[in-house]
Design a protein around this motif. Structure first.
Motif, PDB file in Angstrom:
ATOM      1  N   THR B 283       0.867  -1.141   0.329  1.00 34.62           N
ATOM      2  CA  THR B 283       0.275   0.144   0.150  1.00 34.62           C
ATOM      3  C   THR B 283       0.884   1.926  -0.127  1.00 34.62           C
ATOM      4  N   HIS B 284       2.548   1.170   0.706  1.00 29.14           N
ATOM      5  CA  HIS B 284       2.949   2.533   1.011  1.00 29.14           C
ATOM      6  C   HIS B 284       4.147   2.206   0.855  1.00 29.14           C
ATOM      7  N   LYS B 286       6.829   1.725  -2.331  1.00 29.26           N
ATOM      8  CA  LYS B 286       7.581   2.404  -4.020  1.00 29.26           C
ATOM      9  C   LYS B 286       7.987   0.858  -4.320  1.00 29.26           C
ATOM     10  N   SER B 325      -6.753  -1.173  -4.155  1.00 30.28           N
ATOM     11  CA  SER B 325      -8.074  -0.056  -4.848  1.00 30.28           C
ATOM     12  C   SER B 325      -7.055   0.597  -6.420  1.00 30.28           C
ATOM     13  N   ASN B 326      -8.023   1.146  -7.336  1.00 29.99           N
ATOM     14  CA  ASN B 326      -7.894   1.310  -8.544  1.00 29.99           C
ATOM     15  C   ASN B 326      -6.321   1.935  -8.569  1.00 29.99           C
ATOM     16  N   ASP B 327      -6.815   3.037  -7.387  1.00 25.05           N
ATOM     17  CA  ASP B 327      -5.825   3.786  -6.984  1.00 25.05           C
ATOM     18  C   ASP B 327      -4.190   3.502  -6.792  1.00 25.05           C
ATOM     19  N   ILE B 328      -4.637   2.600  -6.444  1.00 22.79           N
ATOM     20  CA  ILE B 328      -2.876   2.051  -5.587  1.00 22.79           C
ATOM     21  C   ILE B 328      -2.206   1.474  -6.768  1.00 22.79           C
ATOM     22  N   GLN B 330      -2.670   2.063  -9.907  1.00 22.70           N
ATOM     23  CA  GLN B 330      -2.522   2.470 -10.802  1.00 22.70           C
ATOM     24  C   GLN B 330      -0.986   3.886 -10.496  1.00 22.70           C
ATOM     25  N   SER B 331      -0.978   3.863  -9.646  1.00 25.97           N
ATOM     26  CA  SER B 331       0.471   4.345  -8.326  1.00 25.97           C
ATOM     27  C   SER B 331       1.894   2.990  -9.329  1.00 25.97           C
TER      28      SER B 331
END
Lengths: 138, 514
Positions: B283-284, B286, B325-328, B330-331
């Motif tokens: 989640t956090h 990179k 989630s989609n946000d993650i 795509q990150s």
């Protein structure tokens, strides 16, 4: 609580911050006491931290540490390190769950007295973007 | 004088749970001895009294009965708050508890089952999660022993009040049993194994319809136990005599295959601490910065060779229970497939590696767009695709394994699995996880045999579609070269043992005589 990017060398025990321990160097003796240099970091910067005495054995990489009343100054071997010092202390508050960056490293910056106020240090130049002692793990 | 609740280390910050209980105890200590005051506490006092009593129960073994009597006398909420305190302790500080407090904790958990304290099922689930797979230390085996005893001793009550918690226990003990069977036997372990077998067999024989609630992962866990005589006969019945289970909704093993396993079950084999770290990682952290975290995780949880089987549970957790989630997605956060690649590379034993691959592909085999979740199959697909440029051997070994599963996992249901895998691929493209399967079928570095195999799978799709219209023969596929000498034996060893229990009726008959 301060971010590591905001710490400035000073002869005062006034740094309160939280960071994660990334790497530990070899334990050596300084007189009667054990000492050990470590790389610590938060989400804004990294810095060299000097562990002292039993701290050297207790703390391990991955530990999240709270520093209370620490000091950022030159040690006996003239390297710029953060440490608890005699008046401060460190406590383990967690493990693993903290993000960090390895650049800038506040110990790898050349600091000079502020020409307008010689009591304060300001950044002069960057010696190295990362710790030269603990290389980033990619 | 009460003993300590947790082992305090010199540089450890104060533990909030411990200190809140200890303060309540210190404050109310005079009121914790009979005669108990008759005054009715208000809400805040009630909570404080619960905390004090709990601290007393855990830290004063000599006064346990007194404290518990006190609790029974004051309780007005069906033990709900008391149980929630226990849940919190088990979840957050179990490992730090001193041994005597652990004993007391298990004892009081039993009491909470007896009085049907509100939330006791959650408490039992939390205890199950604290039993670590692949951990053969005395403390862990002790906990395992105590908890399986609770499930056996309180069987009737659990069955009547919270039957689902029995399925959680079954999932846990089937999995632990596989580990314990690999342990060189001594008296204690032998006794533990017998209790685990007793519990699991009782569940499967007496409450099969309940067991079916677990879904297809039940079969995956049973595969690791084929070598135990008690489970061999269960296997025989699963494959050949489904009627033995006297469960109307079970007439063929494929009915279990079709039931997706709830993520609740994969969570059971991950301690809360592992869960926190894995979720943080995904989640956090990179992509590119994960190395140190991976090392820390491995040092803490996978440090000994016998811990390696945990990787299977972790992979299952990532596939089934951690859906970003989609946000993650795509990150630039470390994607699940990359974590899977790391885990796969961490395997040193071939049977673990085979089980890890099975864990990745398990939902592919039975994939049904309507019932299944694409997130369960996404990581394996992306790992195959993203490994092409630099790690083509990973792509190879995964794809090869997938086809081995289709052919050998259950020879009586090859069609079901071929359909499952085909629809998995189809949905992955439809939903845009990969743009097209050309990335595999036109990949220069991929072995021609595998490409051919993929092409045949896709062309068979038309045949399957037409099957309903005209019951013509499906092109029967068998690519023996896949299981040829160039295939590492570890993979075939893994798979052949998977399908061994019910390959041919004649061999089963022989087995019975043995």
């Amino acid at each position: 609580m301060q971010f590591l990017k905001d710490i400035v060398p000073a002869a005062q025990n006034n740094i309160n911050t939280k960071f994660i321990l990334l790497d530990k160097g070899r334990i050596t003796m300084e007189g009667q006491n054990k000492t050990c240099l470590a790389l610590v970091a938060d989400e804004t910067a990294a810095v060299h931290f000097q562990l002292w005495g039993d701290e050297c054995d207790y703390f391990e990489s991955g530990d999240i540490i709270h520093l209370i009343d620490g000091i950022f100054s030159y040690n006996r071997s003239s390297s710029l390190v953060l440490r608890a010092g005699r008046r401060g202390k460190i406590e383990k508050v967690g493990e693993f769950t903290m993000v960090f960056v390895e650049t800038p490293n506040m110990s790898e910056i050349r600091w000079v007295p502020d020409p307008n106020n010689p009591k304060i240090y300001v950044q002069e130049s960057i010696i190295a973007p990362h710790s030269r002692m603990f290389t980033p793990m990619l | 004088m009460a003993s300590k609740l947790i082992n305090v280390e010199s540089y450890q910050a104060e533990n909030k749970i411990e200190s809140s209980l200890r303060r309540a105890f210190e404050l109310l200590e005079p009121k914790l001895r009979p005669p108990f005051p008759l005054s009715i506490p208000n809400l805040e006092e009630y909570a404080e009294l619960n905390r004090a009593i709990l601290y007393g129960v855990l830290c004063e073994p000599n006064f346990t009965k007194t404290h518990l009597k006190h609790l029974h006398a004051i309780v007005t909420d069906g033990y709900s708050f008391f149980v929630s305190l226990l849940v919190n302790i088990v979840r957050e500080v179990y490992n730090k508890l001193v041994d005597s407090a652990k004993k007391q904790l298990v004892w009081v958990a039993r009491e909470m089952v007896d009085v049907l304290g509100v939330g006791f099922d959650e408490l039992l689930v939390c205890l199950l999660r604290q039993i670590v797979g692949g951990d053969f230390t005395k403390g862990n085996l002790w906990l395992c022993f105590e908890v399986v005893k609770i499930f056996l001793d309180k069987w009737d009550c659990l069955l009547e009040e919270e039957p689902l918690v029995l399925t959680s226990a079954l999932y846990t003990f089937l999995r632990l049993l596989a580990d314990h069977c690999r342990l060189s036997s001594n008296g204690e372990v032998e006794m533990l194994k017998q209790l685990e077998i007793q519990f699991c067999v009782k569940m499967l024989r007496e409450q099969f319809s309940l067991c079916m609630r677990i879904g297809r992962d039940l079969i995956r866990l049973l595969l690791d136990l084929v070598h135990l005589p008690e489970f061999r006969v269960i296997w025989r019945d699963l494959a050949l005599n489904p009627g033995e289970f006297t469960t109307p909704q079970f007439s063929d093993i494929s009915e279990l295959y079709r039931l997706r396993t709830s993520s609740r079950y994969s969570l059971l084999r991950i301690t809360p601490e592992m869960e926190t770290q894995l979720r943080f990682l995904l989640t956090h952290v990179k992509l590119g910065s994960q190395r140190r975290y991976q090392e820390w995780f491995a040092k803490k949880f996978l440090f000994a060779p016998e811990r390696e089987t945990l990787i299977v549970d972790i992979v299952r957790f990532i596939c089934c229970a951690h859906h970003p989630s989609n946000d993650i997605i795509q990150s630039d956060v470390l994607p699940r497939w990359a974590a899977m690649g790391w885990l796969l590379k961490s395997c040193t034993k071939s049977y673990v590696e085979a089980n890890v691959k099975l864990a990745m592909f398990y939902d592919w085999l039975f994939f049904n767009e309507r019932a299944d979740n694409i997130m369960n199959i996404e990581p394996a697909m992306l790992l195959m695709v993203y490994s092409i440029p630099k790690y083509i051997d990973v792509t190879h070994s995964l794809l090869e394994f997938l086809f081995l599963l289709v052919d050998n996992f259950d020879m009586n249901h090859n069609d079901l699995m071929r359909t499952g895998v085909l629809s998995a691929f189809t949905v992955l493209v439809q939903k845009g996880v990969v743009r097209s399967l050309d990335v595999l079928t036109s990949c220069d570095s991929l072995s021609p045999i595998l490409k051919e195999r993929l092409r045949r799978l896709f062309s068979a799709s038309e045949a399957i579609v037409h099957k309903d219209l005209q019951p013509a023969h499906l092109p029967h596929q068998s690519i023996p070269s896949l299981v040829g000498p160039e295939t590492p034996t570890m993979i075939t060893a893994g798979v052949s043992s998977l399908s061994f229990p019910y390959k041919r009726k004649s061999s089963l008959a022989n087995m019975q005589e043995v």
